[in-house]
Design a protein around this motif. Structure first.
Motif, short mmCIF file in Angstrom:
data_model
loop_
_atom_site.label_atom_id
_atom_site.label_comp_id
_atom_site.label_asym_id
_atom_site.label_seq_id
_atom_site.Cartn_x
_atom_site.Cartn_y
_atom_site.Cartn_z
N ILE A 50 -43.04 12.69 5.89
CA ILE A 50 -44.48 12.94 5.90
C ILE A 50 -44.78 14.43 6.01
CG2 ILE A 50 -46.61 12.58 7.21
CD1 ILE A 50 -45.63 9.80 7.92
N ARG A 51 -44.07 15.12 6.89
CA ARG A 51 -44.42 16.52 7.19
C ARG A 51 -44.30 17.41 5.96
NH1 ARG A 51 -47.06 19.77 8.39
NH2 ARG A 51 -47.33 21.03 10.25
N GLN A 52 -43.34 17.10 5.05
CA GLN A 52 -43.14 17.95 3.88
C GLN A 52 -44.31 17.89 2.90
OE1 GLN A 52 -39.69 16.61 1.74
NE2 GLN A 52 -40.51 14.56 1.38
N LEU A 53 -45.18 16.90 3.05
CA LEU A 53 -46.33 16.79 2.16
C LEU A 53 -47.47 17.72 2.55
CD1 LEU A 53 -46.51 12.88 1.98
CD2 LEU A 53 -45.76 14.41 0.14
N PHE A 54 -47.40 18.29 3.76
CA PHE A 54 -48.55 18.98 4.34
C PHE A 54 -48.25 20.43 4.69
CE2 PHE A 54 -49.30 14.51 4.96
CZ PHE A 54 -50.64 14.38 4.64
N GLY A 55 -49.32 21.22 4.69
CA GLY A 55 -49.22 22.62 5.06
C GLY A 55 -49.20 22.80 6.57
N PRO A 56 -49.07 24.06 7.03
CA PRO A 56 -48.93 24.33 8.46
C PRO A 56 -50.17 24.04 9.28
CG PRO A 56 -49.09 26.37 7.20
CD PRO A 56 -48.94 25.27 6.20
N ALA B 66 -52.43 6.89 12.48
CA ALA B 66 -53.17 8.14 12.31
C ALA B 66 -53.32 8.51 10.84
CB ALA B 66 -52.47 9.28 13.05
N PHE B 67 -54.45 9.12 10.51
CA PHE B 67 -54.61 9.84 9.26
C PHE B 67 -53.83 11.16 9.40
CE2 PHE B 67 -58.44 7.43 10.03
CZ PHE B 67 -58.86 6.96 8.80
N VAL B 68 -53.25 11.64 8.31
CA VAL B 68 -52.72 13.00 8.28
C VAL B 68 -53.49 13.73 7.18
CG1 VAL B 68 -50.68 14.45 8.19
CG2 VAL B 68 -50.48 12.08 8.94
N VAL B 69 -54.03 14.90 7.53
CA VAL B 69 -55.00 15.59 6.66
C VAL B 69 -54.71 17.08 6.65
CG1 VAL B 69 -57.46 16.03 6.24
CG2 VAL B 69 -56.76 13.88 7.31
N ASP B 70 -54.77 17.68 5.47
CA ASP B 70 -54.85 19.13 5.37
C ASP B 70 -55.85 19.48 4.28
OD1 ASP B 70 -53.47 18.83 2.96
OD2 ASP B 70 -51.66 19.91 3.61
N ALA B 71 -55.81 20.69 3.77
CA ALA B 71 -56.81 21.11 2.79
C ALA B 71 -56.60 20.50 1.41
CB ALA B 71 -56.79 22.64 2.67
N LYS B 72 -55.47 19.79 1.20
CA LYS B 72 -55.16 19.26 -0.12
C LYS B 72 -55.16 17.74 -0.19
CE LYS B 72 -52.32 23.15 -1.68
NZ LYS B 72 -50.99 23.55 -2.21
#
Length: 228
Positions: free
Chosen positions: A205-211, A178-184
């Protein structure tokens, strides 16, 4: 993130891809695990790990079927045929180690050369392949395309596309790259045929991304699901 229209791509991939905008650059997550930037004519793939079976044989003596290079390059050929990119970015760990790059047989070298012909080809340095390989193209530590920076391992920067972690996400009992994507940022899935993965919900992985981050699962159709 905003949904964006899809352009310049085969009808089948257009219907099965997931389109979004990251920091002003329009992107499409393809069901294969490749990222397509239509306005830049750029196709990006990460963590091919070509020659992994060769590396395992050299280090452990365990012989695996040597078909992963063919399978991975055939998939890449399909995505290149569907998008006709002006530029291809291989986002690090393209080879399982530098010896694996040197041991590609003649048929696979010719296959790769045919994919490179007529387009700009960028090898981004990874932790498995930290130096140049004698296979054509340019070798860089990172590259900027539009508003986005492409590098192998994520940093604290915004507008970043990286790989390295081989994210996977489980849905309905099945784990898929999977791709993991947020606004950044985007963390890309591994594209290679013989690659494992790390769960998207792992702290690494989760610490790299927002909620509001999403996972875009690969497979027959790119499927976006929230990570929350």
């Amino acid at each position: 993130m905003n949904l964006a229209p899809a352009w310049q791509i085969s009808k089948e991939n257009r219907m099965n891809s997931y389109a979004f905008t990251l920091c002003g650059t329009r992107c499409q997550a393809l069901p294969s695990g490749a990222l397509w930037l239509p306005e830049a004519g750029t196709l990006c793939v990460s963590d091919l790990h070509l020659g992994k079976s060769d590396r395992i044989a050299r280090r452990s003596g365990v012989m695996l079927p040597p078909y992963e290079v063919q399978e991975t390059l055939d998939k890449l050929a399909d995505d290149i045929g569907a998008t006709d990119p002006r530029q291809v970015i291989c986002l690090g760990d393209s080879f399982d180690d530098l010896a694996a790059a040197g041991s590609l047989d003649r048929a696979m070298r010719l296959h790769l050369s045919s994919l490179q012909a007529g387009r700009k080809w960028i090898w981004i340095e990874g932790n498995h392949d930290p130096g140049p390989v004698d296979l054509g193209g340019s070798h860089l530590s990172q590259i900027e395309v539009g508003t986005l920076s492409f590098r192998h391992i994520a940093t604290s920067a915004t507008a970043e596309v990286s790989g390295h972690y081989h994210p996977k996400h489980r849905l309905a009992g099945r784990s898929r790259p999977a791709f993991v994507v947020d606004a950044k940022r985007i963390v890309m899935p591994a594209y290679g045929a013989y690659t494992g993965g790390l769960d998207c919900m792992s702290p690494t992985i989760r610490q790299l991304f927002g909620p509001r981050a999403i996972a875009i699962l690969t497979g027959h159709k790119a499927l976006a699901v929230p990570l929350a």
